[in-house]
Design an enzyme around this catalytic site. Structure first.
Site, short mmCIF file in Angstrom:
data_model
loop_
_atom_site.label_atom_id
_atom_site.label_comp_id
_atom_site.label_asym_id
_atom_site.label_seq_id
_atom_site.Cartn_x
_atom_site.Cartn_y
_atom_site.Cartn_z
N ALA A 288 1.44 -0.29 10.77
CA ALA A 288 1.20 -1.68 10.40
C ALA A 288 0.39 -1.72 9.11
O ALA A 288 -0.11 -0.70 8.65
CB ALA A 288 0.44 -2.40 11.50
N MET A 289 0.26 -2.94 8.55
CA MET A 289 -0.42 -3.07 7.26
C MET A 289 -1.33 -4.29 7.26
O MET A 289 -0.90 -5.39 7.62
CB MET A 289 0.64 -3.15 6.15
CG MET A 289 0.05 -3.27 4.77
SD MET A 289 -0.98 -1.82 4.37
CE MET A 289 -2.20 -2.59 3.31
N GLU A 290 -2.56 -4.06 6.80
CA GLU A 290 -3.63 -5.04 6.91
C GLU A 290 -3.67 -6.09 5.80
O GLU A 290 -4.74 -6.60 5.48
CB GLU A 290 -4.97 -4.30 6.94
CG GLU A 290 -5.38 -3.63 5.61
CD GLU A 290 -5.01 -2.15 5.48
OE1 GLU A 290 -4.08 -1.71 6.19
OE2 GLU A 290 -5.64 -1.45 4.68
N ASN A 291 -2.53 -6.46 5.19
CA ASN A 291 -2.51 -7.45 4.12
C ASN A 291 -3.38 -8.66 4.47
O ASN A 291 -3.33 -9.16 5.59
CB ASN A 291 -1.09 -7.95 3.89
CG ASN A 291 -0.09 -6.83 3.89
OD1 ASN A 291 -0.19 -5.92 3.08
ND2 ASN A 291 0.84 -6.86 4.82
N HIS B 46 -9.74 -3.93 9.59
CA HIS B 46 -9.65 -3.72 8.14
C HIS B 46 -10.10 -4.95 7.36
O HIS B 46 -10.44 -4.83 6.18
CB HIS B 46 -8.20 -3.41 7.74
CG HIS B 46 -7.86 -1.94 7.70
ND1 HIS B 46 -8.68 -1.00 7.14
CD2 HIS B 46 -6.74 -1.28 8.12
CE1 HIS B 46 -8.08 0.20 7.22
NE2 HIS B 46 -6.92 0.06 7.82
N HIS C 222 -6.99 -2.26 14.86
CA HIS C 222 -7.19 -1.50 13.61
C HIS C 222 -6.96 -2.40 12.39
O HIS C 222 -7.79 -2.47 11.48
CB HIS C 222 -6.24 -0.30 13.60
CG HIS C 222 -6.31 0.55 12.38
ND1 HIS C 222 -7.02 1.72 12.32
CD2 HIS C 222 -5.75 0.40 11.15
CE1 HIS C 222 -6.90 2.25 11.11
NE2 HIS C 222 -6.13 1.47 10.37
N GLU C 223 -5.82 -3.08 12.38
CA GLU C 223 -5.50 -3.91 11.21
C GLU C 223 -6.49 -5.07 11.10
O GLU C 223 -6.91 -5.43 10.00
CB GLU C 223 -4.06 -4.44 11.27
CG GLU C 223 -2.98 -3.37 11.45
CD GLU C 223 -3.11 -2.18 10.53
OE1 GLU C 223 -3.60 -2.33 9.40
OE2 GLU C 223 -2.72 -1.06 10.96
N GLU D 8 0.85 -1.18 0.00
CA GLU D 8 0.00 0.00 0.00
C GLU D 8 0.90 1.24 0.00
O GLU D 8 1.89 1.27 0.71
CB GLU D 8 -0.89 0.05 1.24
CG GLU D 8 -1.90 1.18 1.15
CD GLU D 8 -2.89 1.23 2.33
OE1 GLU D 8 -2.76 0.42 3.27
OE2 GLU D 8 -3.78 2.08 2.27
N1 TRP Z 1 -3.21 0.76 5.69
C1 TRP Z 1 -2.24 0.99 6.74
C2 TRP Z 1 -3.06 1.26 7.97
O1 TRP Z 1 -3.59 2.30 8.16
C3 TRP Z 1 -1.34 2.14 6.44
C4 TRP Z 1 0.01 1.83 5.90
C5 TRP Z 1 0.86 0.93 6.35
C6 TRP Z 1 0.71 2.52 4.87
N2 TRP Z 1 2.04 1.01 5.66
C7 TRP Z 1 1.96 1.97 4.76
C8 TRP Z 1 0.39 3.56 4.04
C9 TRP Z 1 2.90 2.44 3.85
C10 TRP Z 1 1.31 4.03 3.12
C11 TRP Z 1 2.56 3.46 3.04
O2 TRP Z 1 -3.29 0.42 8.75
ZN ZN Z 2 -5.69 1.60 8.44
#
Ligand code: TRP
Ligand code: ZN
Length: 883
Positions: free
Chosen positions: A268-271, A307, A303-304, A127
């Site tokens: 963090a990232m919601e993959n 998502h 949060h993640e 993302e």
């Molecule tokens: N979607 C992620 C969140 O809000 C945000 C995010 C994680 C992100 N890593 C990133 C956005 C790198 C831009 C670039 O939980």
């Molecule tokens: Zn988010």
């Protein structure tokens, strides 16, 4: 790293559906640090919604193309064109399989976007537009596909190979290599793709969903961190349960994985099925992490997880809709944290952050609407406006509908759009449909940037027993948006009688929700000016306005001191009791600042001392009392001025703190003693509140630097069994004039924790926020410390970020040295990590609020940056700041 040459603007109004859709993707990664091969088989089909003869255009950057074939037939170089950002194939059938092979260099990918290395592992961040750094693909969220991913790597160095979905096949290959194949049955946009390979260990648990399905929960970390996963796991299970209970949302795969990595641009990232986390948002143990870190982990894990529905099952059509998933998901995580902890404290913290940082963003050069209409680099729009103001907008919608209807609206939204990529309008349409509320005017919250200001005046007519409230609303002009229309602003309010009780409210006219006679009602402002008349008001009331902070606006009402004291002591709304105390303090501090600026001795109004004394003698909970005793931050005080009096704010706030400590010594000492905890550390709201209160008292007392208090801080630093108390004492020592103790504490802390990257971040941050005038020299010296690295975002944030954002008096030192320093760091960083560089520049971009001398110095640095060859990210921000 190649830097992009085209800084073109993308507009929401230009949105077009994709020319091709993807039916399925098979990816194979042959992982090597410098030469990873990515093989892709992508099944394309022309989108019937678009013209029939469009070429195939795929995104791709920093890729070395090895080969391309369509339906098994290799393409010659004459059959396609490759630019920095695009691969174009002019003639393709309506349906075909594209096979590609590219080479990428993860070890030299310092942008932390795409496939990169963190320590000894491989990981991804896609993302918003990072997948294009992995392979050629239509890298946009409205192209959704089922992914099958095979990861191949050396078996000894990378025993663990992860991707989205379920693992369906694994085996050994020649040369000590092995593979695992993962299948994700849910169609998803490329931004939710993830891959991890490393020598990781797992903490495992299980969750049984409300329908009885068993889900395996795994947290993958480097071996030394295995003892720091319990809190994240408990938070995950609590979040899964909460989403079932509050939103009726169940998890959908058989496995949910979290991986902690040290090098990560955001939280963090919601993959899908494979969340990747900044290790700072996973790892916690009582001796290494503060209460704040524990609470952040709880919030980010939730949060993640949330998502999975608000973002993944229902995703965004395009990146202008980012707040559709982020604002909604922040609202969900805020409600979750409120339910898990103290709801009033959570609300106070969230609003304090919004009013300090988001309001500043909304008033600065990068102001943008919750749904932006243009961007150069989407990474610049992961902002407080999209996240926090976006959450406030969803909160207003939820309050307008009420709990039951909001739930009905969410159910409709999820059911109707499951598996789709949609817009903010689709979300609001579902809410309108279940409630019959007209959201036409409300939609301006999504399109107008800037913080609305409410000018409120009142008038009491004793003879008629009428009370009039007049509201004038105004939203200031922002870059690119001059004329603002009136917003629909819900104002929740009550009227206090002289005994401090809520009066029954009888409105003679005007739109409001609630019934006549209620003690709390919501007025609906829709026009530039509106007057509401309350009847049967038998005495002059004190208005309690915007209860619970019912809309993200600035409220101007000229309360006198007696009214604020009255509200602070009696308001039935906990948030407004706190807010009244803040207003009281702001008024007192502002008078001091005025005196300071006219060369007079600033003296704190004794009324504030007495007000705080009454708080200390009240029966408030420790958590709320701690919130109420904290003076507005320097940053929030700065918000109260057109031209920020940097030194005056710093000096007067310190004098006020000392005066309070002096006047309340007895009470503070008692309070400190009364809130000492015994027994094992627990990261629960009750204990967190007590520690907060105790350390707030300690901080006040330390401002006097009496020897016995210094000793107490020193003892707490040496003897506490938890990082919250250790860190609080360390801050007090390092920020005091006790240089010997400060140095000794820092040395001990360093030798205790030099092996722990996250704890060392605190060590850097404590020193970066030191108010002493040698702070810049120290920060520069610390950048040479072996534990520091410009390539690690957590380190940059802890040291440089803390210095430039939290240490205002030094950052804005009139010699301009810190401006130059920040510009130098940003220029160096932009070559490695544009996302972090463009975030770090923020305090320099906000020159408009400073005096002319500082404005000149800041602009000169911005201009110097603008001369260089910049990433899109930094280019966009610097140009807005100079516009
Ligand atoms: N979607 C992620 C969140 O809000 C945000 C995010 C994680 C992100 N890593 C990133 C956005 C790198 C831009 C670039 O939980
Ligand atoms: Zn988010």
């Amino acid at each position: 790293m190649t830097q992009s040459t085209s800084n073109s603007v993308i507009y929401l109004k230009d949105y077009l559906a994709p020319a091709f859709l993807v039916q399925g993707v098979e990816l194979t990664f042959d992982l090597y640090p410098n030469q990873t091969r990515v093989f892709a088989n992508i099944q394309f089909q022309r989108n019937a919604e678009r013209e029939a003869s469009l070429p195939l255009q795929l995104h791709g950057s920093d890729l070395k193309l090895i080969s391309l074939a369509i339906d098994g037939v290799v393409l010659t170089t004459a059959q396609y064109q490759v630019s920095d950002e695009l691969l174009t194939i002019n003639t393709v059938p309506d349906q075909f399989v594209l096979t590609s092979e590219v080479e990428i260099d993860p070890a030299n990918n310092t942008s932390l976007e795409g496939l990169y290395r963190s320590n000894t592992m491989f990981c991804t961040q896609c993302e918003a537009e990072g997948f294009r750094k992995i392979t050629y693909y239509p890298d946009r969220p409205d192209v959704m596909a089922a992914f099958t991913t095979t990861v191949i790597a050396d078996k000894s160095e990378y025993p663990v190979l992860l991707s989205n979905g379920n693992s369906v096949k694994r085996g050994d290959l020649d040369n000590n290599r092995h593979f695992v194949t993962w299948q994700d049955p849910f169609r998803k946009p490329a931004y939710l793709f993830a891959l991890v390979a490393g020598d990781l260990q797992v903490v495992e648990d299980r969750f049984v969903t409300s329908s009885g399905r068993e889900v395996v929960l795994e947290i993958w970390v480097e071996p030394e961190n295995l003892t720091k996963c319990d809190h994240a796991m408990a938070s995950l299970k609590a979040a899964m349960k909460w989403d079932e209970e509050v939103y009726g949302r169940e998890y959908d795969l058989d496995i949910y994985m979290i991986v902690a990595v040290n090098d990560f641009n955001m939280g963090a990232m919601e993959n899908k099925g494979l969340n990747i986390f900044n290790s700072s948002c996973v790892l916690a143990r009582s001796d290494t992490a503060t209460d704040a870190a524990f609470q952040r982990i709880e919030g980010v894990v939730a949060h993640e997880y949330f998502h999975n529905w608000s973002g993944n099952r229902v995703t965004c059509r395009d990146w202008f809709q980012l707040s559709l998933k982020e604002g909604f998901t922040v609202y969900r995580d805020q409600c979750f944290s409120a339910d898990m902890n103290d709801a009033a404290v959570k609300r106070i913290e969230d609003v304090a952050m919004l009013r300090t940082a988001q309001f500043a963003e909304d008033a600065g050069p990068t102001a943008h609407p919750v749904r932006p209409e243009q961007f150069i680099e989407i990474s610049n729009f992961y902002t407080l406006t999209i996240y926090e103001k976006g959450s406030e907008v969803v909160r207003m919608i939820a309050n307008l509908l009420g709990e039951a209807l909001f739930r009905k609206g969410c159910d409709l939204y999820f059911a109707r759009h499951d598996g789709q990529a949609v817009t903010v309008d689709d979300f609001v349409a579902a809410m309108a449909e279940v409630s019959d509320i007209d959201f036409t005017q409300f939609m301006r919250w999504y399109s107008q940037a800037g913080t609305p200001e409410l000018q409120i005046t009142d008038q009491y007519n004793a003879e008629k027993q009428q009370y009039l409230l007049t509201f004038k609303q105004h939203t200031p002009a922002t870059q690119g948006q001059k004329d603002k229309q009136p917003l629909h602003i819900p104002v929740k309010l009550g009227l206090l009688n002289q005994a401090g009780q809520d009066m029954a409210l009888h409105l003679s006219e005007g739109e409001a929700s609630g019934a006549q006679g209620d003690q709390c009602r919501v007025l609906h402002l829709r026009e530039a000016t509106q007057t509401f008349v309350f009847e049967n008001v038998i005495e002059q009331p004190t208005p309690s306005l915007l209860r619970g902070f019912s809309a993200p606006v600035k409220v101007n009402f000229s309360y006198n001191q007696a009214q604020l004291l009255h509200l602070m002591q009696h308001d039935s709304d906990g948030f407004n009791r706190w807010d009244a105390g803040q207003r009281l303090a702001i008024d007192a501090l502002k008078s001091m600042i005025t005196a300071f600026n006219s060369g007079l001795m600033p003296i704190l109004d004794t009324a504030l001392v007495e007000a705080f004394r009454s708080l200390l003698n009240s029966s408030l909970s420790p958590a709320i009392l701690a919130e109420m005793l904290v003076l507005p931050s320097e940053a929030y005080l700065a918000e109260q001025y057109e031209v920020v009096p940097i030194e005056a704010i710093h000096a007067c706030r310190n004098i006020a703190r000392k005066t309070l400590a002096q006047g309340l010594q007895v009470e503070l000492k008692q309070c400190l003693q009364a809130n000492l905890l015994e027994g094992n550390y627990r990261p629960v709201a009750e204990d967190i509140g007590k520690r907060r209160l105790k350390n707030t008292c300690l901080a006040y007392l330390m401002s006097l630097e009496a020897p016995e208090v210094v000793d107490q801080a020193w003892q707490q630093f040496n003897q506490a069994d938890n990082m919250t108390d250790v860190q609080a004492a360390l801050v007090q020592l390092v920020h005091s004039k006790q240089d010997d103790k400060a140095d000794a504490a820092l040395k001990k802390f360093e030798s205790d924790w030099q092996q722990d990257a996250l704890v060392m971040d605190q060590w850097f941050a404590v020193q970066a926020s030191r108010p002493q005038p040698d702070a810049l020299a120290r920060v520069k010296a610390l950048m040479e410390h072996s534990a520091f690295s410009l390539k690690n975002p957590n380190k940059v944030r802890a040291l440089v970020g803390t210095y430039c954002n939290q240490n205002r008096v030094n950052f804005h030192s009139i010699d301009g040295h810190s401006y130059r320093f920040l510009a130098d760091v940003v220029l160096a960083l932009d070559k490695m990590n544009p996302q972090i560089a463009s975030r770090l520049i923020t305090p320099l971009a906000r020159w408009q609020k400073l005096d002319l001398k500082r404005q000149g110095l800041m602009q000169a640095e911005l201009q110097r940056i603008a001369q260089a060859k910049l990433s899109k990210d930094l280019f966009e921000v610097v140009n807005k700041a100079l516009a």
